[in-house]
Design a protein around this motif. Structure first.
Motif, mmCIF file in Angstrom:
data_model
loop_
_atom_site.group_PDB
_atom_site.id
_atom_site.type_symbol
_atom_site.label_atom_id
_atom_site.label_comp_id
_atom_site.label_asym_id
_atom_site.label_seq_id
_atom_site.Cartn_x
_atom_site.Cartn_y
_atom_site.Cartn_z
ATOM 1 N N LEU A 28 -21.325 20.214 -35.048
ATOM 2 C CA LEU A 28 -21.807 21.024 -33.917
ATOM 3 C C LEU A 28 -20.806 21.040 -32.776
ATOM 4 O O LEU A 28 -20.570 22.075 -32.156
ATOM 5 C CB LEU A 28 -23.144 20.471 -33.391
ATOM 6 C CG LEU A 28 -24.381 20.566 -34.269
ATOM 7 C CD1 LEU A 28 -25.549 19.898 -33.559
ATOM 8 C CD2 LEU A 28 -24.706 22.016 -34.576
ATOM 9 N N PHE A 29 -20.229 19.896 -32.503
ATOM 10 C CA PHE A 29 -19.529 19.716 -31.233
ATOM 11 C C PHE A 29 -18.016 19.796 -31.325
ATOM 12 O O PHE A 29 -17.339 19.625 -30.316
ATOM 13 C CB PHE A 29 -19.927 18.353 -30.617
ATOM 14 C CG PHE A 29 -21.378 18.262 -30.263
ATOM 15 C CD1 PHE A 29 -21.870 18.841 -29.103
ATOM 16 C CD2 PHE A 29 -22.263 17.608 -31.103
ATOM 17 C CE1 PHE A 29 -23.213 18.758 -28.780
ATOM 18 C CE2 PHE A 29 -23.620 17.516 -30.792
ATOM 19 C CZ PHE A 29 -24.097 18.098 -29.626
ATOM 20 N N ASP A 30 -17.446 20.046 -32.525
ATOM 21 C CA ASP A 30 -15.986 20.148 -32.541
ATOM 22 C C ASP A 30 -15.543 21.538 -32.097
ATOM 23 O O ASP A 30 -16.355 22.423 -31.851
ATOM 24 C CB ASP A 30 -15.413 19.761 -33.911
ATOM 25 C CG ASP A 30 -15.753 20.745 -35.012
ATOM 26 O OD1 ASP A 30 -15.962 21.943 -34.710
ATOM 27 O OD2 ASP A 30 -15.825 20.332 -36.189
ATOM 28 N N LEU A 69 -21.686 25.259 -32.113
ATOM 29 C CA LEU A 69 -21.927 25.598 -30.706
ATOM 30 C C LEU A 69 -20.877 26.579 -30.186
ATOM 31 O O LEU A 69 -21.186 27.466 -29.385
ATOM 32 C CB LEU A 69 -21.949 24.335 -29.851
ATOM 33 C CG LEU A 69 -23.000 23.269 -30.208
ATOM 34 C CD1 LEU A 69 -22.999 22.171 -29.157
ATOM 35 C CD2 LEU A 69 -24.376 23.880 -30.346
ATOM 36 N N SER A 70 -19.643 26.419 -30.618
ATOM 37 C CA SER A 70 -18.576 27.300 -30.126
ATOM 38 C C SER A 70 -18.799 28.746 -30.561
ATOM 39 O O SER A 70 -18.313 29.684 -29.903
ATOM 40 C CB SER A 70 -17.219 26.806 -30.630
ATOM 41 O OG SER A 70 -17.132 26.915 -32.047
ATOM 42 N N GLN A 71 -19.546 28.950 -31.655
ATOM 43 C CA GLN A 71 -19.784 30.307 -32.146
ATOM 44 C C GLN A 71 -20.709 31.111 -31.218
ATOM 45 O O GLN A 71 -20.796 32.328 -31.320
ATOM 46 C CB GLN A 71 -20.388 30.248 -33.553
ATOM 47 C CG GLN A 71 -19.457 29.658 -34.594
ATOM 48 C CD GLN A 71 -20.129 29.469 -35.937
ATOM 49 O OE1 GLN A 71 -21.171 30.075 -36.203
ATOM 50 N NE2 GLN A 71 -19.550 28.629 -36.790
ATOM 51 N N ALA A 72 -21.397 30.414 -30.313
ATOM 52 C CA ALA A 72 -22.299 31.096 -29.389
ATOM 53 C C ALA A 72 -21.595 31.598 -28.135
ATOM 54 O O ALA A 72 -22.253 32.107 -27.211
ATOM 55 C CB ALA A 72 -23.438 30.159 -29.000
ATOM 56 N N ASP A 73 -20.282 31.480 -28.078
ATOM 57 C CA ASP A 73 -19.538 31.918 -26.899
ATOM 58 C C ASP A 73 -19.836 33.385 -26.585
ATOM 59 O O ASP A 73 -19.769 34.250 -27.471
ATOM 60 C CB ASP A 73 -18.038 31.725 -27.128
ATOM 61 C CG ASP A 73 -17.228 31.993 -25.880
ATOM 62 O OD1 ASP A 73 -17.615 31.485 -24.815
ATOM 63 O OD2 ASP A 73 -16.235 32.733 -25.985
ATOM 64 N N ARG A 74 -20.180 33.645 -25.333
ATOM 65 C CA ARG A 74 -20.547 34.965 -24.791
ATOM 66 C C ARG A 74 -21.932 35.440 -25.272
ATOM 67 O O ARG A 74 -22.421 36.472 -24.810
ATOM 68 C CB ARG A 74 -19.503 36.033 -25.136
ATOM 69 C CG ARG A 74 -18.143 35.775 -24.495
ATOM 70 C CD ARG A 74 -17.188 36.921 -24.757
ATOM 71 N NE ARG A 74 -16.905 37.051 -26.189
ATOM 72 C CZ ARG A 74 -16.267 38.088 -26.738
ATOM 73 N NH1 ARG A 74 -15.877 39.099 -25.971
ATOM 74 N NH2 ARG A 74 -16.029 38.106 -28.028
#
Length: 419
Positions: free
Chosen positions: A213-215, A220-225
């Motif tokens: 999830l956190f790398d 989580l990074s895929q949810a940017d914008r």
């Protein structure tokens, strides 16, 4: 249907008989609109007419049979009760096969007329309500927050304000109330709707899975914008919650790296009813800029018919399943599985797996109408806590009509009120 009394259009060229029959119906609680001939009735009764029609057969000019055919050409669901002083069995059989609601020979038993009109009125009310619900369901679309209860109206009014506010949201509600749907509506309604809606089910994370999830290239990074939906946040273990609290505060992943990766995500978190106590305060208070509550279905039973029609429109295409096949669901008092359970009940009815719906479908239409009417009255009395005045307001019928139908349907009002 009028707000006070159900409507009967009474057509008879005999002034005295029309007056006498009208008085009988008025005393039984109906609003009677009298017409001396068929053309006058035709001008007044259209597809939007919310009542039923009682007409003499033998009239000069346009007969009652011709009137019946003209009316049902406009609206095949309009109940028409025919009266004649000429006992014509062949005529009765032909018009009943053509869709007439009932056929009475003069002189008729007043109770027979009242019984026929009462059944027709209930059927008409069901037709009008189903049309209204189907129109609302179609207007709502497939993935909308469906309902007309006060709680759902408030939530719908809140959505446009939240959509572009960029505030994090916590949604609380029992399983099956539609928390993910609400999160998607918030996402879809604003500028973030052009980007990803990323779901993380915190209850389904295997031990050690938080690293993915956190790398820097993790979930989580895929949810940017876009929007990050944290489902079942209250069921995440304490270690994951601590790391989520860091993520929420810094809006970045790979926090141990030299250059953490920023993530511009709006977060919507879902927790079970009463789940706040299982969420770390440091995490909850960072997320709960806005807190929303989705009520259980037991708190908005008035939405059940509309939801049933909504799910019927979604699942019943090409199956021949009609609103009458799911009407019995409106009378149920408990929905522990909430909206999800109701949708599954509609799916079972569509597939023919609902034994109650199947047994109901095998009954003659008058019996199905009587059963539905009995369920509506029983439900109204229960919802009103036994208060007859309140029950008649919920049903939108006069008190005398209420007591007449209670007696005709054999409802044990005393036992129902005591219960």
């Amino acid at each position: 249907m009028s707000a006070e009394r159900p409507i009967v259009a009474l057509v008879d060229d005999d002034d005295d008989l029309r007056l006498a029959t009208g008085q009988l119906l008025t005393l039984a609680g109906y609003e009677v609109r009298g017409f001396a001939d068929a053309p006058a009735a035709l001008a007044a009764v259209d597809r939007a007419f919310a009542g039923v029609v009682v007409t003499d057969v033998r009239m000069p000019g346009v007969s009652g049979i011709e009137l019946f055919r003209a009316l049902t050409a406009r609206d095949a669901d309009l109940p028409v009760v025919l009266m004649t002083g000429h006992g014509d069995v062949d005529m009765a059989v032909s018009v009943l096969k053509a869709g007439a609601w009932d056929f009475l020979s003069k002189p008729f038993d007043p109770d027979a007329l009242l019984a026929a009109v009462a059944r027709a009125t209930t059927a008409r009310a069901l037709t009008i309500e189903n049309r209204r619900l189907r129109a609302l369901a179609e207007d709502s679309g497939v993935d909308e927050l469906v309902g007309h209860s006060a709680a759902i109206r408030r939530l719908r009014a809140t959505l446009p304000m939240l959509a572009d506010a960029d505030l994090d949201v916590v949604v609380e509600g029992e399983t099956g109330t539609g928390k993910q749907l609400l999160a998607r509506l918030i996402h879809r309604g604003g500028r973030r709707g052009r980007h990803r809606f990323v779901t993380v089910d915190c209850a389904a994370l295997p031990p050690g899975a938080e690293n993915a999830l956190f790398d820097a290239y993790g979930t989580l990074s895929q949810a940017d914008r876009g929007t990050l939906f944290l489902d079942n946040l209250d069921r995440a273990d304490e270690r994951v919650q601590h790391r989520l609290a860091q993520f929420v505060e810094r809006r970045a992943v790979a926090l141990d790296a030299r250059e953490p990766v920023a993530v511009n995500a709006r977060i919507v978190a879902a927790i079970d009813a009463g789940g706040q106590a299982r969420v770390l305060p440091a995490l909850f208070h960072r997320l709960a800029a806005v807190s929303l509550r989705l009520p259980p279905l037991a708190e908005r039973l008035e939405d059940v018919p509309l939801l049933a029609m909504h799910f019927l429109a979604r699942h019943a295409r090409g199956t021949g399943t009609t609103a009458a096949d799911v009407a019995h669901l409106a009378a149920r008092r408990t929905w522990p599985g909430n909206v999800r359970e109701l949708e599954m009940a509609v799916e079972r009815a569509v597939l023919g797996l609902d034994t109650e719906a199947r047994a109901n479908a095998e009954l003659p239409l008058p019996e199905r109408v009587r059963g539905f009417e009995r369920a509506l009255i029983t439900d109204a009395v229960t919802r009103a806590g036994g208060d007859v005045a309140r029950a008649t307001q919920l049903l939108q019928i006069p008190r005398e009509t209420f007591y007449y139908r209670v007696k005709r349907l054999g409802i044990d009002l005393r036992g129902l009120r005591a219960r």
